[in-house]
Design a protein around this motif. Structure first.
Motif, mmCIF file in Angstrom:
data_model
loop_
_atom_site.group_PDB
_atom_site.id
_atom_site.type_symbol
_atom_site.label_atom_id
_atom_site.label_comp_id
_atom_site.label_asym_id
_atom_site.label_seq_id
_atom_site.Cartn_x
_atom_site.Cartn_y
_atom_site.Cartn_z
ATOM 1 N N GLY A 113 23.221 5.337 31.514
ATOM 2 C CA GLY A 113 23.585 3.965 31.869
ATOM 3 C C GLY A 113 24.397 3.217 30.831
ATOM 4 O O GLY A 113 24.644 2.023 30.979
ATOM 5 N N PHE A 114 24.843 3.892 29.780
ATOM 6 C CA PHE A 114 25.681 3.229 28.777
ATOM 7 C C PHE A 114 27.068 2.990 29.347
ATOM 8 O O PHE A 114 27.522 3.698 30.242
ATOM 9 N N TYR A 126 15.914 16.872 24.485
ATOM 10 C CA TYR A 126 16.262 16.760 23.063
ATOM 11 C C TYR A 126 17.496 15.884 22.870
ATOM 12 O O TYR A 126 17.526 14.989 22.032
ATOM 13 N N ARG A 127 18.503 16.111 23.685
ATOM 14 C CA ARG A 127 19.740 15.331 23.557
ATOM 15 C C ARG A 127 19.510 13.861 23.912
ATOM 16 O O ARG A 127 19.976 12.975 23.205
ATOM 17 N N TYR A 128 18.802 13.601 24.997
ATOM 18 C CA TYR A 128 18.513 12.216 25.382
ATOM 19 C C TYR A 128 17.713 11.526 24.276
ATOM 20 O O TYR A 128 17.953 10.371 23.944
ATOM 21 N N SER A 129 16.735 12.244 23.718
ATOM 22 C CA SER A 129 15.880 11.676 22.664
ATOM 23 C C SER A 129 16.682 11.305 21.421
ATOM 24 O O SER A 129 16.452 10.253 20.827
ATOM 25 N N LEU A 130 17.612 12.170 21.022
ATOM 26 C CA LEU A 130 18.445 11.880 19.850
ATOM 27 C C LEU A 130 19.240 10.591 20.059
ATOM 28 O O LEU A 130 19.319 9.747 19.163
ATOM 29 N N ILE A 131 19.818 10.457 21.237
ATOM 30 C CA ILE A 131 20.621 9.266 21.539
ATOM 31 C C ILE A 131 19.727 8.029 21.596
ATOM 32 O O ILE A 131 20.035 7.001 20.964
ATOM 33 N N GLU A 132 18.624 8.124 22.315
ATOM 34 C CA GLU A 132 17.698 6.994 22.438
ATOM 35 C C GLU A 132 17.192 6.530 21.076
ATOM 36 O O GLU A 132 17.192 5.342 20.779
ATOM 37 N N GLU A 133 16.744 7.491 20.268
ATOM 38 C CA GLU A 133 16.157 7.159 18.966
ATOM 39 C C GLU A 133 17.150 6.439 18.061
ATOM 40 O O GLU A 133 16.846 5.410 17.469
ATOM 41 N N LYS A 134 18.357 6.961 17.985
ATOM 42 C CA LYS A 134 19.384 6.364 17.113
ATOM 43 C C LYS A 134 19.724 4.948 17.585
ATOM 44 O O LYS A 134 19.838 4.015 16.780
ATOM 45 N N ILE A 135 19.887 4.770 18.881
ATOM 46 C CA ILE A 135 20.276 3.465 19.407
ATOM 47 C C ILE A 135 19.123 2.463 19.298
ATOM 48 O O ILE A 135 19.326 1.324 18.878
ATOM 49 N N GLN A 136 17.913 2.902 19.656
ATOM 50 C CA GLN A 136 16.767 1.990 19.571
ATOM 51 C C GLN A 136 16.493 1.547 18.128
ATOM 52 O O GLN A 136 16.113 0.404 17.889
ATOM 53 N N ASN A 137 16.685 2.447 17.180
ATOM 54 C CA ASN A 137 16.473 2.097 15.766
ATOM 55 C C ASN A 137 17.490 1.098 15.247
ATOM 56 O O ASN A 137 17.332 0.523 14.191
ATOM 57 N N SER A 138 18.575 0.911 15.992
ATOM 58 C CA SER A 138 19.628 -0.006 15.571
ATOM 59 C C SER A 138 19.469 -1.389 16.193
ATOM 60 O O SER A 138 20.227 -2.301 15.898
ATOM 61 N N TYR A 139 18.493 -1.542 17.105
ATOM 62 C CA TYR A 139 18.308 -2.836 17.779
ATOM 63 C C TYR A 139 16.966 -3.450 17.416
ATOM 64 O O TYR A 139 16.053 -2.817 17.021
ATOM 65 N N GLU A 175 29.702 13.018 27.972
ATOM 66 C CA GLU A 175 30.049 11.900 28.856
ATOM 67 C C GLU A 175 29.113 11.878 30.071
ATOM 68 O O GLU A 175 28.671 10.811 30.511
ATOM 69 N N ASP A 176 28.778 13.067 30.592
ATOM 70 C CA ASP A 176 27.816 13.149 31.707
ATOM 71 C C ASP A 176 26.496 12.492 31.310
ATOM 72 O O ASP A 176 25.908 11.731 32.083
ATOM 73 N N ILE A 177 26.029 12.794 30.105
ATOM 74 C CA ILE A 177 24.746 12.261 29.627
ATOM 75 C C ILE A 177 24.830 10.749 29.429
ATOM 76 O O ILE A 177 23.956 10.001 29.887
ATOM 77 N N GLN A 234 21.541 16.754 37.320
ATOM 78 C CA GLN A 234 22.291 18.008 37.477
ATOM 79 C C GLN A 234 21.350 19.211 37.502
ATOM 80 O O GLN A 234 21.585 20.174 38.240
ATOM 81 N N ILE A 235 20.278 19.152 36.720
ATOM 82 C CA ILE A 235 19.286 20.238 36.730
ATOM 83 C C ILE A 235 18.618 20.302 38.107
ATOM 84 O O ILE A 235 18.454 21.378 38.684
ATOM 85 N N LYS A 236 18.254 19.137 38.632
ATOM 86 C CA LYS A 236 17.638 19.066 39.981
ATOM 87 C C LYS A 236 18.582 19.682 41.018
ATOM 88 O O LYS A 236 18.164 20.515 41.832
#
Length: 198
Positions: A128-129, A185-198, A121-123, A57-59
């Motif tokens: 890809g979730f 920042y938002r992508y990183s927060l989501i990635e970090e939380k999910i990756q730490n759970s797997y 939801e866009d994010i 969307q930024i692009k």
């Protein structure tokens, strides 16, 4: 042309080499001919409405606003210019590289996420979730910081350890005005939380 932009869109004008503009949270209060604002804002004047939740969307927003650039050749080699802009940031490159992004999306496609906001939801879709339809089918719950976490946890109480699955994401008032930094920042927060759970 007199351009008025909201603070959250100003950086897009800078990316597009536009120097002559005014900034106002309420652009209709300024004298101007064109407002540039976020999609949730309303205006009575001719406006360019931008979505800035994902790197794509930024692009698209840079391409849209680039038509008004003070540099008449700005739109020439626009893909290369946008790639150069993203290259100045830490994680934007991996989400704008088609091959890398496909790998992330392949992994993320197995994870079901319930979302409590349109901008989130866009994010989540861009990362890809899979969007979870009902509570029983949820691996994670992503919500904006303006919602009450306790109410969300209670509404999801049919799952164990729900608090561990909650991911709070800052809304526009609590993040950088730079759209790429904000998205990173938002992508990183989501990635970090999910990756730490797997």
């Amino acid at each position: 042309m007199i351009i008025i932009t909201t603070p959250m869109c100003e950086k897009i004008l800078k990316f597009c080499q536009i120097d002559d503009y005014k900034v106002n949270k309420n652009p209709d209060l300024e004298e101007g001919e064109l407002n540039i604002l976020m999609s949730e804002k309303k205006s009575e004047r001719m406006s360019l409405v931008l979505k800035l939740n994902t790197f794509n969307q930024i692009k698209e927003s840079i391409e849209k606003v680039g038509k008004y650039s003070d540099n008449p050749k700005f739109l020439e080699d626009i893909d290369e210019k946008i790639a150069n802009i993203f290259s100045n940031y830490k994680i934007a490159n991996k989400w704008t590289d088609d091959n890398e992004k496909e790998e992330f999306k392949k992994f993320n496609s197995k994870i079901k996420v319930k979302v409590y906001s349109k901008f989130l939801e866009d994010i989540i879709k861009d990362m890809g979730f899979k969007i979870a339809i009902n509570n029983d089918d949820t691996d994670f719950i992503v919500y904006p910081d303006y919602l009450d976490v306790d109410k969300i946890a209670k509404s999801e109480e049919n799952k164990e350890n729900q608090k561990n699955k909650l991911i709070e994401i800052p809304s526009h008032s609590n993040v950088s005005k730079d759209p790429i930094e904000r998205t990173e920042y938002r992508y990183s927060l989501i990635e970090e939380k999910i990756q730490n759970s797997y």
